[in-house]
Design a protein around this motif. Structure first.
Motif, PDB file in Angstrom:
ATOM      1  N   ASN A 103       0.851  -1.180   0.000  1.00  0.00           N
ATOM      2  CA  ASN A 103       0.000   0.000   0.000  1.00  0.00           C
ATOM      3  C   ASN A 103       0.895   1.241   0.000  1.00  0.00           C
ATOM      4  O   ASN A 103       2.108   1.145   0.211  1.00  0.00           O
ATOM      5  CB  ASN A 103      -0.962   0.014   1.198  1.00  0.00           C
ATOM      6  CG  ASN A 103      -0.231  -0.147   2.524  1.00  0.00           C
ATOM      7  OD1 ASN A 103       0.659   0.640   2.850  1.00  0.00           O
ATOM      8  ND2 ASN A 103      -0.607  -1.160   3.287  1.00  0.00           N
ATOM      9  N   GLU A 105       1.242   3.693   2.060  1.00  0.00           N
ATOM     10  CA  GLU A 105       1.887   4.047   3.322  1.00  0.00           C
ATOM     11  C   GLU A 105       3.198   3.290   3.541  1.00  0.00           C
ATOM     12  O   GLU A 105       4.123   3.808   4.154  1.00  0.00           O
ATOM     13  CB  GLU A 105       0.931   3.783   4.500  1.00  0.00           C
ATOM     14  CG  GLU A 105      -0.255   4.725   4.577  1.00  0.00           C
ATOM     15  CD  GLU A 105      -1.381   4.322   3.643  1.00  0.00           C
ATOM     16  OE1 GLU A 105      -1.291   3.225   3.033  1.00  0.00           O
ATOM     17  OE2 GLU A 105      -2.342   5.103   3.516  1.00  0.00           O
ATOM     18  N   LYS A 106       3.270   2.073   3.026  1.00  0.00           N
ATOM     19  CA  LYS A 106       4.481   1.277   3.195  1.00  0.00           C
ATOM     20  C   LYS A 106       5.501   1.533   2.087  1.00  0.00           C
ATOM     21  O   LYS A 106       6.618   1.031   2.139  1.00  0.00           O
ATOM     22  CB  LYS A 106       4.132  -0.213   3.252  1.00  0.00           C
ATOM     23  CG  LYS A 106       3.355  -0.590   4.505  1.00  0.00           C
ATOM     24  CD  LYS A 106       3.128  -2.096   4.583  1.00  0.00           C
ATOM     25  CE  LYS A 106       2.378  -2.454   5.860  1.00  0.00           C
ATOM     26  NZ  LYS A 106       2.150  -3.935   5.969  1.00  0.00           N
ATOM     27  N   LYS A 173      10.152  14.226   7.078  1.00  0.00           N
ATOM     28  CA  LYS A 173      10.048  13.147   8.058  1.00  0.00           C
ATOM     29  C   LYS A 173       9.400  13.640   9.342  1.00  0.00           C
ATOM     30  O   LYS A 173       8.581  12.937   9.953  1.00  0.00           O
ATOM     31  CB  LYS A 173      11.444  12.581   8.356  1.00  0.00           C
ATOM     32  CG  LYS A 173      11.467  11.430   9.348  1.00  0.00           C
ATOM     33  CD  LYS A 173      10.763  10.202   8.803  1.00  0.00           C
ATOM     34  CE  LYS A 173      10.874   9.031   9.770  1.00  0.00           C
ATOM     35  NZ  LYS A 173      10.140   7.830   9.297  1.00  0.00           N
ATOM     36  N   TRP A 176       5.593  13.959   8.562  1.00  0.00           N
ATOM     37  CA  TRP A 176       4.873  12.720   8.298  1.00  0.00           C
ATOM     38  C   TRP A 176       5.126  11.638   9.349  1.00  0.00           C
ATOM     39  O   TRP A 176       4.333  10.707   9.489  1.00  0.00           O
ATOM     40  CB  TRP A 176       5.245  12.169   6.922  1.00  0.00           C
ATOM     41  CG  TRP A 176       4.494  12.800   5.805  1.00  0.00           C
ATOM     42  CD1 TRP A 176       4.936  13.739   4.927  1.00  0.00           C
ATOM     43  CD2 TRP A 176       3.137  12.538   5.430  1.00  0.00           C
ATOM     44  NE1 TRP A 176       3.969  14.081   4.029  1.00  0.00           N
ATOM     45  CE2 TRP A 176       2.839  13.361   4.310  1.00  0.00           C
ATOM     46  CE3 TRP A 176       2.140  11.695   5.913  1.00  0.00           C
ATOM     47  CZ2 TRP A 176       1.603  13.362   3.685  1.00  0.00           C
ATOM     48  CZ3 TRP A 176       0.899  11.698   5.293  1.00  0.00           C
ATOM     49  CH2 TRP A 176       0.642  12.518   4.196  1.00  0.00           C
ATOM     50  N   GLU A 178       6.235   8.313  11.071  1.00  0.00           N
ATOM     51  CA  GLU A 178       6.380   6.941  10.591  1.00  0.00           C
ATOM     52  C   GLU A 178       5.578   6.672   9.323  1.00  0.00           C
ATOM     53  O   GLU A 178       5.737   5.623   8.691  1.00  0.00           O
ATOM     54  CB  GLU A 178       5.955   5.963  11.688  1.00  0.00           C
ATOM     55  CG  GLU A 178       6.842   6.006  12.924  1.00  0.00           C
ATOM     56  CD  GLU A 178       6.401   5.017  13.983  1.00  0.00           C
ATOM     57  OE1 GLU A 178       5.345   4.358  13.770  1.00  0.00           O
ATOM     58  OE2 GLU A 178       7.089   4.909  15.019  1.00  0.00           O
ATOM     59  N   ASN A 179       4.724   7.595   8.936  1.00  0.00           N
ATOM     60  CA  ASN A 179       3.913   7.401   7.738  1.00  0.00           C
ATOM     61  C   ASN A 179       4.636   7.739   6.448  1.00  0.00           C
ATOM     62  O   ASN A 179       4.080   7.571   5.358  1.00  0.00           O
ATOM     63  CB  ASN A 179       2.633   8.252   7.830  1.00  0.00           C
ATOM     64  CG  ASN A 179       1.701   7.762   8.921  1.00  0.00           C
ATOM     65  OD1 ASN A 179       1.535   6.564   9.116  1.00  0.00           O
ATOM     66  ND2 ASN A 179       1.095   8.687   9.644  1.00  0.00           N
ATOM     67  N   LEU A 180       5.876   8.234   6.563  1.00  0.00           N
ATOM     68  CA  LEU A 180       6.659   8.529   5.369  1.00  0.00           C
ATOM     69  C   LEU A 180       7.465   7.298   4.961  1.00  0.00           C
ATOM     70  O   LEU A 180       8.310   6.825   5.720  1.00  0.00           O
ATOM     71  CB  LEU A 180       7.611   9.702   5.619  1.00  0.00           C
ATOM     72  CG  LEU A 180       8.445  10.134   4.402  1.00  0.00           C
ATOM     73  CD1 LEU A 180       7.541  10.756   3.340  1.00  0.00           C
ATOM     74  CD2 LEU A 180       9.535  11.124   4.813  1.00  0.00           C
ATOM     75  N   TYR A 219      -1.867  14.492   1.914  1.00  0.00           N
ATOM     76  CA  TYR A 219      -2.450  14.337   3.245  1.00  0.00           C
ATOM     77  C   TYR A 219      -3.964  14.221   3.191  1.00  0.00           C
ATOM     78  O   TYR A 219      -4.663  15.183   2.888  1.00  0.00           O
ATOM     79  CB  TYR A 219      -2.052  15.518   4.135  1.00  0.00           C
ATOM     80  CG  TYR A 219      -2.639  15.458   5.526  1.00  0.00           C
ATOM     81  CD1 TYR A 219      -2.353  14.373   6.363  1.00  0.00           C
ATOM     82  CD2 TYR A 219      -3.469  16.462   5.989  1.00  0.00           C
ATOM     83  CE1 TYR A 219      -2.885  14.308   7.640  1.00  0.00           C
ATOM     84  CE2 TYR A 219      -4.001  16.407   7.263  1.00  0.00           C
ATOM     85  CZ  TYR A 219      -3.709  15.324   8.091  1.00  0.00           C
ATOM     86  OH  TYR A 219      -4.249  15.259   9.349  1.00  0.00           O
ATOM     87  N   ASN A 220      -4.467  13.027   3.453  1.00  0.00           N
ATOM     88  CA  ASN A 220      -5.897  12.805   3.582  1.00  0.00           C
ATOM     89  C   ASN A 220      -6.674  13.267   2.349  1.00  0.00           C
ATOM     90  O   ASN A 220      -7.801  13.760   2.465  1.00  0.00           O
ATOM     91  CB  ASN A 220      -6.431  13.520   4.836  1.00  0.00           C
ATOM     92  CG  ASN A 220      -7.773  12.952   5.295  1.00  0.00           C
ATOM     93  OD1 ASN A 220      -8.063  11.780   5.076  1.00  0.00           O
ATOM     94  ND2 ASN A 220      -8.580  13.798   5.923  1.00  0.00           N
ATOM     95  N   LYS A 228       1.374  19.141   5.579  1.00  0.00           N
ATOM     96  CA  LYS A 228       2.228  18.008   5.245  1.00  0.00           C
ATOM     97  C   LYS A 228       2.592  18.065   3.761  1.00  0.00           C
ATOM     98  O   LYS A 228       1.730  18.320   2.918  1.00  0.00           O
ATOM     99  CB  LYS A 228       1.537  16.678   5.562  1.00  0.00           C
ATOM    100  CG  LYS A 228       1.232  16.466   7.047  1.00  0.00           C
ATOM    101  CD  LYS A 228       0.566  15.127   7.274  1.00  0.00           C
ATOM    102  CE  LYS A 228       0.068  14.981   8.712  1.00  0.00           C
ATOM    103  NZ  LYS A 228       1.158  14.945   9.702  1.00  0.00           N
TER     104      LYS A 228
END
Length: 248
Positions: A103, A105-106, A173, A176, A178-180, A219-220, A228
Motif C-alpha cells: 500500500n 503508506e508502506k 520526516k 509525516w 512513521e507514515n513517510l 495528506y488525507n 504536510k
C-alpha cells in the motif's frame, strides 16, 4: 477609453489587489503547451482516466503501483483527453508492480506498464530520462497531470502543470513521522498552495528535465495543502529494478 488608458487601469487594479489576484492560476496550475512534456501518459481503466504516467522508452511507461486496475490501457501523444485517436494513441499494457508493494503508506509505490506495441516516437511522443542521484533541497521542479484542480473536484481534460520545490527530507520526516515511506521524496504541498491532487497519481516529478519522483499520495486527499508535504516515490531508488524490466 483608449487602449493605453485601459492597460494603465488594469495594471493599477492588479497592483492594488496584490499578487493573490493571480492566485487561481497557481492553485490550479497552468495549461501545458502542446509541444512540451511529450513523455506524459494518461493511464486509464476501461477507457476512463485514472492516473498519470510517463514514457521512459519505446516499450515502457512508469506509473504508481496503486493505479493498478483490471482493464488498464495507456494513452500517449495528447494534451487533451477529449482528442484521442484510439487506433494510434491507445496501448494495451501488461502490469508489473514492484514486488514488495502492499500500500502507499508502506512505500514502493511504483509500477511498470509494458506497452502492447512499440511506441512511435515523433513530435508528439518522446521518453524522459530518469534521475540517477538525489536532488538538492529547494530544487525547482514541476508536476503535471489531468487530475482534480480542487479538493473533491473532477479530472481535467487538459494537461496542467505546476511548479514545486523539493522539501528537505528531515522536515518531511518530521511532518509525516512513521507514515513517510523510506524510499520517498517530498515536494510541494507544505507551506505553499502548489502541488498535485487526485487523478495525478503516477505522474512524474520533473527536475532539470529528468523524472525524479512518481506521484504517490498527499495528506488525507486534501489538495488545499495543509501542513504536510506531497509524497513521491523516489525514482533513483528503483533504477536497478527498472533496468530488469524485460522480466515483466
Amino acid at each position: 477609453m483608449t487602449r493605453a488608458t485601459h492597460r494603465f487601469l488594469l495594471l493599477h487594479l492588479l497592483t492594488c489587489l496584490g499578487l493573490h489576484a493571480l492566485g487561481s492560476e497557481i492553485i490550479n496550475g497552468r495549461n501545458v503547451p502542446k509541444n512540451s512534456m511529450l513523455y506524459m501518459a494518461s493511464v486509464q481503466n476501461d477507457g476512463v482516466h485514472k492516473c498519470g504516467g510517463f514514457l521512459i522508452n519505446e516499450h515502457f511507461v512508469v506509473t504508481a503501483a496503486h493505479c493498478k486496475h483490471p482493464k488498464l490501457s495507456v494513452v500517449l501523444g495528447t494534451h487533451n483527453l477529449q482528442k484521442v485517436d484510439n487506433k494510434s494513441m491507445r496501448y494495451d499494457v501488461k502490469t508489473c508492480k514492484f514486488p514488495s508493494y502492499e500500500n502507499v503508506e508502506k512505500g514502493d509505490d511504483i509500477m511498470l506498464l509494458k506497452l502492447s506495441r512499440k511506441a512511435r516516437l515523433d513530435n508528439k511522443v518522446q521518453p524522459i530520462q530518469l534521475q540517477k542521484t538525489k536532488m538538492r533541497d529547494e530544487s525547482n521542479c514541476s508536476v503535471a497531470g489531468w487530475g482534480y484542480t480542487i479538493t473533491g473536484g473532477k479530472p481535467d481534460n487538459v494537461l496542467k502543470a505546476v511548479d514545486v520545490r523539493i522539501v528537505n527530507q528531515k522536515v518531511c520526516k518530521e511532518k509525516w513521522g512513521e507514515n513517510l515511506p523510506a524510499k520517498a521524496i517530498c515536494a510541494g504541498g507544505y507551506g505553499t498552495d502548489k502541488g498535485f491532487c487526485q487523478g495525478d497519481s503516477g505522474g512524474p516529478l520533473v527536475c532539470s528535465g529528468k523524472a525524479v519522483g512518481v506521484v504517490s499520495f498527499n495528506y488525507n486527499k486534501n489538495c488545499s495543502y495543509p501542513n504536510k508535504p506531497n509524497v513521491y516515490t523516489d525514482v533513483s531508488k528503483y533504477l536497478e529494478w527498472i533496468k530488469k524490466r524485460n522480466r515483466c
